[in-house]
Every structure is written in C-alpha cells, then in structure tokens.
Design a protein around this motif. Structure first.
Motif, PDB file in Angstrom:
ATOM      1  N   ARG A  56     -78.411  17.704  34.807  1.00  0.00           N
ATOM      2  CA  ARG A  56     -77.665  17.079  33.715  1.00  0.00           C
ATOM      3  C   ARG A  56     -76.411  16.376  34.225  1.00  0.00           C
ATOM      4  O   ARG A  56     -76.097  15.261  33.798  1.00  0.00           O
ATOM      5  CB  ARG A  56     -77.310  18.141  32.668  1.00  0.00           C
ATOM      6  CG  ARG A  56     -76.658  17.586  31.457  1.00  0.00           C
ATOM      7  CD  ARG A  56     -77.495  16.531  30.761  1.00  0.00           C
ATOM      8  NE  ARG A  56     -78.313  17.080  29.690  1.00  0.00           N
ATOM      9  CZ  ARG A  56     -79.230  16.370  29.032  1.00  0.00           C
ATOM     10  NH1 ARG A  56     -79.454  15.099  29.338  1.00  0.00           N
ATOM     11  NH2 ARG A  56     -79.950  16.917  28.074  1.00  0.00           N
ATOM     12  N   GLN A  59     -77.390  13.117  35.788  1.00  0.00           N
ATOM     13  CA  GLN A  59     -77.748  12.112  34.777  1.00  0.00           C
ATOM     14  C   GLN A  59     -76.497  11.503  34.145  1.00  0.00           C
ATOM     15  O   GLN A  59     -76.387  10.293  33.978  1.00  0.00           O
ATOM     16  CB  GLN A  59     -78.572  12.742  33.649  1.00  0.00           C
ATOM     17  CG  GLN A  59     -80.007  13.065  34.001  1.00  0.00           C
ATOM     18  CD  GLN A  59     -80.695  13.798  32.849  1.00  0.00           C
ATOM     19  OE1 GLN A  59     -80.039  14.328  31.949  1.00  0.00           O
ATOM     20  NE2 GLN A  59     -82.016  13.830  32.885  1.00  0.00           N
ATOM     21  N   ILE A  60     -75.588  12.381  33.774  1.00  0.00           N
ATOM     22  CA  ILE A  60     -74.387  11.942  33.063  1.00  0.00           C
ATOM     23  C   ILE A  60     -73.519  11.036  33.922  1.00  0.00           C
ATOM     24  O   ILE A  60     -72.887  10.107  33.424  1.00  0.00           O
ATOM     25  CB  ILE A  60     -73.568  13.173  32.596  1.00  0.00           C
ATOM     26  CG1 ILE A  60     -74.293  13.908  31.472  1.00  0.00           C
ATOM     27  CG2 ILE A  60     -72.182  12.766  32.169  1.00  0.00           C
ATOM     28  CD1 ILE A  60     -73.583  15.179  31.019  1.00  0.00           C
ATOM     29  N   ASP A 259     -63.496  13.549  34.145  1.00  0.00           N
ATOM     30  CA  ASP A 259     -64.793  13.258  33.527  1.00  0.00           C
ATOM     31  C   ASP A 259     -65.904  14.105  34.141  1.00  0.00           C
ATOM     32  O   ASP A 259     -66.809  14.557  33.441  1.00  0.00           O
ATOM     33  CB  ASP A 259     -65.121  11.748  33.585  1.00  0.00           C
ATOM     34  CG  ASP A 259     -64.939  11.141  34.966  1.00  0.00           C
ATOM     35  OD1 ASP A 259     -64.314  11.778  35.834  1.00  0.00           O
ATOM     36  OD2 ASP A 259     -65.422  10.015  35.176  1.00  0.00           O
ATOM     37  N   ALA A 262     -65.585  17.558  32.743  1.00  0.00           N
ATOM     38  CA  ALA A 262     -66.140  17.601  31.385  1.00  0.00           C
ATOM     39  C   ALA A 262     -67.667  17.661  31.437  1.00  0.00           C
ATOM     40  O   ALA A 262     -68.304  18.402  30.676  1.00  0.00           O
ATOM     41  CB  ALA A 262     -65.678  16.387  30.579  1.00  0.00           C
ATOM     42  N   GLU A 270     -75.283  23.841  28.216  1.00  0.00           N
ATOM     43  CA  GLU A 270     -76.714  23.602  28.062  1.00  0.00           C
ATOM     44  C   GLU A 270     -77.528  24.631  28.845  1.00  0.00           C
ATOM     45  O   GLU A 270     -78.519  25.168  28.339  1.00  0.00           O
ATOM     46  CB  GLU A 270     -77.046  22.186  28.561  1.00  0.00           C
ATOM     47  CG  GLU A 270     -78.508  21.841  28.410  1.00  0.00           C
ATOM     48  CD  GLU A 270     -78.762  20.346  28.619  1.00  0.00           C
ATOM     49  OE1 GLU A 270     -77.803  19.598  28.895  1.00  0.00           O
ATOM     50  OE2 GLU A 270     -79.928  19.951  28.501  1.00  0.00           O
TER      51      GLU A 270
ATOM     52  N   ARG B  56     -66.273  15.674  23.472  1.00  0.00           N
ATOM     53  CA  ARG B  56     -66.874  15.878  24.785  1.00  0.00           C
ATOM     54  C   ARG B  56     -67.475  14.590  25.344  1.00  0.00           C
ATOM     55  O   ARG B  56     -67.313  14.282  26.529  1.00  0.00           O
ATOM     56  CB  ARG B  56     -67.942  16.976  24.687  1.00  0.00           C
ATOM     57  CG  ARG B  56     -68.540  17.340  26.012  1.00  0.00           C
ATOM     58  CD  ARG B  56     -67.496  17.820  26.996  1.00  0.00           C
ATOM     59  NE  ARG B  56     -67.341  19.262  26.979  1.00  0.00           N
ATOM     60  CZ  ARG B  56     -66.399  19.907  27.685  1.00  0.00           C
ATOM     61  NH1 ARG B  56     -65.529  19.235  28.422  1.00  0.00           N
ATOM     62  NH2 ARG B  56     -66.310  21.224  27.631  1.00  0.00           N
ATOM     63  N   GLN B  59     -64.705  12.463  26.664  1.00  0.00           N
ATOM     64  CA  GLN B  59     -64.185  12.963  27.951  1.00  0.00           C
ATOM     65  C   GLN B  59     -65.098  12.589  29.108  1.00  0.00           C
ATOM     66  O   GLN B  59     -64.665  12.148  30.159  1.00  0.00           O
ATOM     67  CB  GLN B  59     -64.071  14.492  27.918  1.00  0.00           C
ATOM     68  CG  GLN B  59     -62.918  15.042  27.105  1.00  0.00           C
ATOM     69  CD  GLN B  59     -62.966  16.574  27.036  1.00  0.00           C
ATOM     70  OE1 GLN B  59     -63.998  17.188  27.327  1.00  0.00           O
ATOM     71  NE2 GLN B  59     -61.872  17.182  26.641  1.00  0.00           N
ATOM     72  N   ILE B  60     -66.382  12.811  28.878  1.00  0.00           N
ATOM     73  CA  ILE B  60     -67.362  12.611  29.946  1.00  0.00           C
ATOM     74  C   ILE B  60     -67.454  11.151  30.360  1.00  0.00           C
ATOM     75  O   ILE B  60     -67.664  10.830  31.522  1.00  0.00           O
ATOM     76  CB  ILE B  60     -68.756  13.106  29.476  1.00  0.00           C
ATOM     77  CG1 ILE B  60     -68.792  14.633  29.387  1.00  0.00           C
ATOM     78  CG2 ILE B  60     -69.849  12.599  30.398  1.00  0.00           C
ATOM     79  CD1 ILE B  60     -70.102  15.178  28.842  1.00  0.00           C
ATOM     80  N   ASP B 259     -77.050   7.295  30.840  1.00  0.00           N
ATOM     81  CA  ASP B 259     -75.972   8.255  31.103  1.00  0.00           C
ATOM     82  C   ASP B 259     -75.276   8.675  29.805  1.00  0.00           C
ATOM     83  O   ASP B 259     -74.899   9.833  29.638  1.00  0.00           O
ATOM     84  CB  ASP B 259     -74.964   7.722  32.137  1.00  0.00           C
ATOM     85  CG  ASP B 259     -74.472   6.312  31.840  1.00  0.00           C
ATOM     86  OD1 ASP B 259     -75.087   5.627  30.991  1.00  0.00           O
ATOM     87  OD2 ASP B 259     -73.470   5.899  32.449  1.00  0.00           O
ATOM     88  N   ALA B 262     -77.531  11.098  28.058  1.00  0.00           N
ATOM     89  CA  ALA B 262     -77.427  12.426  28.685  1.00  0.00           C
ATOM     90  C   ALA B 262     -76.156  13.136  28.226  1.00  0.00           C
ATOM     91  O   ALA B 262     -76.170  14.341  27.947  1.00  0.00           O
ATOM     92  CB  ALA B 262     -77.451  12.289  30.210  1.00  0.00           C
ATOM     93  N   ALA B 263     -75.061  12.388  28.140  1.00  0.00           N
ATOM     94  CA  ALA B 263     -73.798  12.976  27.673  1.00  0.00           C
ATOM     95  C   ALA B 263     -73.936  13.449  26.226  1.00  0.00           C
ATOM     96  O   ALA B 263     -73.478  14.536  25.859  1.00  0.00           O
ATOM     97  CB  ALA B 263     -72.666  11.952  27.791  1.00  0.00           C
ATOM     98  N   GLU B 265     -76.675  14.368  24.653  1.00  0.00           N
ATOM     99  CA  GLU B 265     -77.540  15.550  24.586  1.00  0.00           C
ATOM    100  C   GLU B 265     -76.800  16.819  25.015  1.00  0.00           C
ATOM    101  O   GLU B 265     -76.870  17.849  24.338  1.00  0.00           O
ATOM    102  CB  GLU B 265     -78.791  15.346  25.455  1.00  0.00           C
ATOM    103  CG  GLU B 265     -79.765  14.338  24.851  1.00  0.00           C
ATOM    104  CD  GLU B 265     -81.022  14.108  25.685  1.00  0.00           C
ATOM    105  OE1 GLU B 265     -81.840  13.269  25.272  1.00  0.00           O
ATOM    106  OE2 GLU B 265     -81.168  14.761  26.731  1.00  0.00           O
ATOM    107  N   ALA B 266     -76.083  16.728  26.123  1.00  0.00           N
ATOM    108  CA  ALA B 266     -75.354  17.904  26.605  1.00  0.00           C
ATOM    109  C   ALA B 266     -74.260  18.307  25.614  1.00  0.00           C
ATOM    110  O   ALA B 266     -74.033  19.493  25.364  1.00  0.00           O
ATOM    111  CB  ALA B 266     -74.755  17.630  27.984  1.00  0.00           C
ATOM    112  N   ALA B 267     -73.597  17.324  25.036  1.00  0.00           N
ATOM    113  CA  ALA B 267     -72.512  17.613  24.093  1.00  0.00           C
ATOM    114  C   ALA B 267     -73.055  18.290  22.828  1.00  0.00           C
ATOM    115  O   ALA B 267     -72.399  19.158  22.242  1.00  0.00           O
ATOM    116  CB  ALA B 267     -71.760  16.331  23.740  1.00  0.00           C
TER     117      ALA B 267
END
Lengths: 360, 360
Positions: A56, A59-60, A259, A262, A270, B56, B59-60, B259, B262-263, B265-267
């Motif tokens: 993850r 990916q991010i 970042d 975060a 997750e 989130r 931030q990411i 990206d 992905a952010a 989904e994780a958030a």
C-alpha cells in the motif's frame, strides 16, 4: 461534475521551476526500509499484514517509499526483531511484542496479557483509550515506536492429548505455552514447555509434551496438530485478542517526510483490519474440516477457568510489585477493560449470544 | 543504518527534465472532491469518519487530493446523498446505505439487516468473504462504488416509556423505527413511526410515540432521550453491526490517478476502525452517566426476541421472492454468517462471556 484540475502546461512549468518553487512540485526523496517479520511466509495471515503495508505504501507514493518485507530468519531470527529495530539493523519490524516479555513484562501488554481485552476492545484502547500514547511512552525509551498492525482474535486454548476435567488434571501437564500464561499455569502445576513452532508436532506426536497451543484453526490446521492430539480446547484466555505491531526505529521514523509518515500510518490501519478479517474468514472452514476428521471441541470447565483467573491475579500482583512500568500499563489497560466489559455485556454480547443460539 | 536516498542535485535535474522523463517526477494533478455526509457535525463519531478520510488523503498527497466534507443539508439533505453521488452533484458521499432501502432492498444489506452480522463479522464478509465484490456489482449498476468506512457496533434496542414483558406488549406500540425492522415489527402489531432525529425528543416527551430507537449511549445521550423515557432496551437486533460507507461516483473514481485511489482506499480503512473504536471508547461512560441518572437497562425478553426472529424470516422470504437482486445478496450474506457464528461461538463468545461474568 468532476472537479479535476490537471496541471497541464502550467503544471509542467511548475515542475520545471522546481528550484525556484520547490513547494509546488517537490522532488520527493526515495526512502527504502527493510522490515523484518517475526513470522514465516507460510502464515499468510499474520505475515501478510506486513506485506499489505509495504504494498500500500508503494502504491500511494508511486514507489518512492519502498519497504521490503523479510521473513523470520532472513535478516534476523523471528524473536530478535525488536533488537534489530532498536539497533538500526533494519528500519522496521512486524512482531508480537510479548515475545520480549523477558526483557520487561511491559512489552507483553501491547500484544496480549491473560484475561485481557478482546480484539475490538483493543482497537478502542489503542486508538481512543490512550493505549497508543501510554505504550509508546514506554517503547520510545528503547528507541522504537509501535504501530498497531493486526490481531488474531481470541485464540484457541490448544491441543490436548487427554481431557481436562478438573483443576487437578493440570498437575504435571507438559504444555507448550509461553510467557505470562506459563507463569500463571505453573501455579496450578503445569510444566510449561518452550518449543519452536516447527518442533511442536513431533513433540506432541511422541508424547514428549501433553498439550500445545498455537493460534487458531486457520494456522493450527497448517501445522497438522489435529493429527496428533484429539481435544481442541477453548478459549485461549491468555490471548483474548492478541495484537501485532509494526515497530519502527525512532530515528528512521523521525527522518520520514510527513507524507510518507501519513502513508505508513494509514497502511498500518489497513493491515490491522486485513489480518483480523482474514483470520475470521478463514477460521470457520478450517475448524469444520478438523471437526469432520475427528477433532473434539471442548470448553475448559468453569472451575478450571476460575482457577486460572485467580492464579492470573496473583501473577499480576507479583509483576506490578516488581515493575512500576508494568504497573502503570496494567492499571491503564484494565481500567479501560472494566468499562469495555460493562458496555459489551449489554447489547454486543447479548446480540452475539442470541445469534449463536438462534443459528444452532 | 538508514537507507534514504534524497534526490539531491540529481533529483532536481530529473524534475527539470519532467517533459522528457515524466515518470521520474510526475507533476501530480490536483483533484478536488466534495463529499456529502448524511450526518450532522454534532455526531462526531459517525460524521468524523469522513473527516478522517479527508484529512488523511490530504496529508498523504501533500494536499494534491483535496476532499471537502459537507454535513447533511449543506449541499443535499442527508437522505439524498446516494442520489447526489449518482448524478454527480458531488463526487463522493458518506452514508448509511439502508436509507435507500425504499429504492431497492438490496441497499440495506450493505449497512445492516435484522439478525445480521456483527461489526467484526461484517469486516470479514466485506474484505475476505466476497461481500465487497458482490455488493459493488449491485451498486455499480447505479453508477456508484462503495467503500467500507465505519461501524457503530450492535446498536441499542431503543428508549421505551413502558416495559416490554411479553410479545403482546408490542401490539399498538408507536415505535420510531425504520426500514426492515419496521416491516418486521408490523407483523407483531407495532406501528412504526418515521420521525427525523431532531423531532424524536418532543414526540417521546409528549407521548405521541411510545418508543424510539437511535444508535447507542454515546449518541443517544446527546439527544437527551434518557430524560423522556425510562427503559433502555437491548439488543437492537435489527442493527447488530451497522456499517457505514463512503460512496463514489463511478466516473470520478475511474478518473482518479492510481496513487490517489490507493490513498483513498487506505484512508477509508482508517475511517472504518476510527468510528468503531471511538464508539466503543465513548459508549461506556455515556451509559454509566445515564444509568446513574435513572435509566433502567432491560434486555428484550427471550420470547420477544424469538417472535422478532421468526417475523424477520417471514419478511426475508417475502423480500427474496420479490427481488432476485436482494435474494442473491441475502443468500451470500447469511451463508457467510452461518460459518461466522459457528466459529464465534467457540472461543470468541466463550471468552467474552467469561470476562463479562468474571468482572461483574
């Protein structure tokens, strides 16, 4: 309808102007971490949570933050992950912090201590009950910071070759069980055995030991314990909701851009749910298969549970007397638990119990 | 020890060369989404989960993916969030999908249906039991995709001015309760009332209604129901683990760079645990305060629970006969539940029940 503003020509201009205006398009650093897991790849649920985080985060960040996950033994043995993170051999680890109970009993509070919080209560303690704060005050003294990443749910009590009908039946029992539970059971005459995962099967088969606990159906089936012990006891009162953690070297964490930090935090959230959900989804089928092939499910008799509860309180009294650090964590954790149980036994447990009987 | 390679001069060079090599430092687009919540800001737990996601994600992505969260009524009324996301008025929403039960009963499966999954089982169904896949096959037909973002845990059965001692006591009862539960209770003589959150208190005070259900102690205390009804019943069998979802317009989702996706989904994973943990941490204190000020906690009598369970099966039989879509989801969901209950009633429930009695 959609409010997307691609930086077209203007964006390219901003990127080209990065020297003058680095805040607009920042040349992100590449960060590479090695993460040492305490687990083998074959335990795809518990090992998998670290992989979820690594994938993850990559990916991010468009692969700018790269974490490689290493199974137990690849860089360091599974039980030396904390040391490796402390010393900076690796930036991060994924482990059960109660493995380090021998260094200081406080480490165990992060994972599971006997008759402690269940998985959901643990999440509440960690995130909204002050648990993360108070535990990391302790962990930072060793130069590491812990991030919640996974739970197995209430574990099983383990595999027994003979039935446990009375407290007397515990006397002399050679039981593969570690840490806190071993200390508690010693008070009841059990002889705790320390045996690595891979060596449990032959020891149980030969009768070198009488019983062994591991995790739950999904993992236990893989190790084949049902072939060498008939009785599968529950509940594993010493692990009512064991939490796993990603741990990070404090300096590596401090050096992380905000970042990436975060992204790391969200990815661990997750991983946490991934592990619990994957265990819950996988355990029923494994249990059904083992019961179909002869495994006999047994609850520990109430007097045995009560004797274990009483012995646990004695061990807590001794341990809090020895370690002020442990006492601080113990009091915080069980203060929170008292309120959680008050609440859970109202609507949550009543609902679960009704469903258990309605669907029988 | 640390393996960080900052793109120093080389990195700036790469950024300057973005036209030639855009993969090295990509000029990220800025994406702005409006997210309409079905909830007021005062419900900081349920509303808060959407804020967690927005914060989130910002931030990411260093504020490149900006989500503004709008309370119910700001852009659209709380019960029109699905429509607003479908039509593209907003890119995203945060809602309880059972509000749209009237459009098609299948929407309710995503949130909670009577005698359904508890919160942890729901996570397992959604993430590892095929729930996300089968539900979104349905949701995509309406041009939206759902992401799990929150759970309240088993709700309370609500506030009653009089005791419910027998199934007969339900007859003629004017009960503020919606959706599926209303249909079930109608079979037992209840007269379901549809009343907005803010209007419940005066209706209960004046006796226009006899009972009302809302959420649980943390939220119910804010609305002051304990001042106008004495008996607080449990469990809310129609909501054993209600899940909230972020929903996204399919086109907005498809346009999201990988990206940012992905952010997002994780958030949402983080928001999901945030809500459940915050409710669990907050409920006990609220319950204690209300009990101290005179609230009487009562479990629905077993025969009442059994009558409701039986009536629920009748409603399911009728609804599956009417909607093939609902039948498909219903069968999948309850097939999963059967196995979950088999497993939970072994070690998980036994552990919880022992703790509930040991700490009494």
């Amino acid at each position: 309808m959609q409010r997307r503003n691609f930086l077209g020509k203007a964006g390219v201009g901003a990127a080209a102007g990065v020297l003058a205006a680095p805040a607009i398009v920042r040349a992100q650093p590449t960060v590479r971490w090695r993460l040492a897991s305490s687990f083998p790849k074959s335990l795809d649920t518990i090992y998998g949570a670290a992989e979820v985080v690594a994938r993850r985060v990559a990916q991010i960040t468009n692969n700018k933050f790269q974490i490689t996950v290493h199974a137990a033994g690849e860089i360091v043995p599974g039980l030396q992950v904390l040391d490796a993170v402390q010393s900076g051999t690796v930036e991060a680890g994924h482990t059960a912090l109660y493995y380090y109970f021998g260094k200081e009993p406080s480490w165990a509070v992060a994972t599971a201590i006997p008759f402690g919080l269940n998985a959901r209560q643990y999440n509440a303690w960690w995130h909204h009950g002050g648990g993360e704060k108070i535990f990391n005050e302790f962990a930072r003294k060793s130069g590491v910071v812990a991030f919640l990443n996974g739970n197995t749910g209430a574990q099983m009590g383990g595999w027994f070759r003979k039935e446990i009908n009375t407290v007397e039946d515990l006397k002399g029992l050679k039981f593969r069980v570690g840490g806190f539970a071993g200390q508690v059971l010693t008070k009841l005459g059990v002889v705790p055995q320390q045996i690595a995962g891979g060596d449990i099967y032959p020891a149980l088969e030969k009768g070198t030991i009488d019983a062994a606990e591991w995790v739950g159906p999904y993992d236990d089936e893989k190790l084949g314990f049902n072939k060498v012990a008939k009785f599968y006891y529950y509940p594993g009162w010493w692990e009512g909701g064991p939490a796993l953690h990603s741990i990070v070297n404090q300096k590596a964490l401090d050096a992380l851009p905000p970042d990436f930090r975060a992204a790391w935090e969200a990815a661990n959230e997750e991983g946490n749910t991934f592990m619990m959900s994957k265990y819950d989804a996988g355990n029923p089928q494994a249990l059904k298969r083992m019961v179909a092939s002869g495994t006999v499910l047994k609850a520990f008799p109430r007097p045995v549970m009560e004797a274990c509860f009483k012995a646990t309180q004695e061990v807590y009294a001794e341990t809090t007397a020895k370690s002020a650090e442990f006492k601080k964590l113990h009091d915080h954790y069980f203060g929170f638990q008292r309120d959680q149980i008050l609440w859970f036994r109202v609507t949550e447990n009543t609902f679960d119990d009704f469903m258990a009987s309605a669907r029988r």
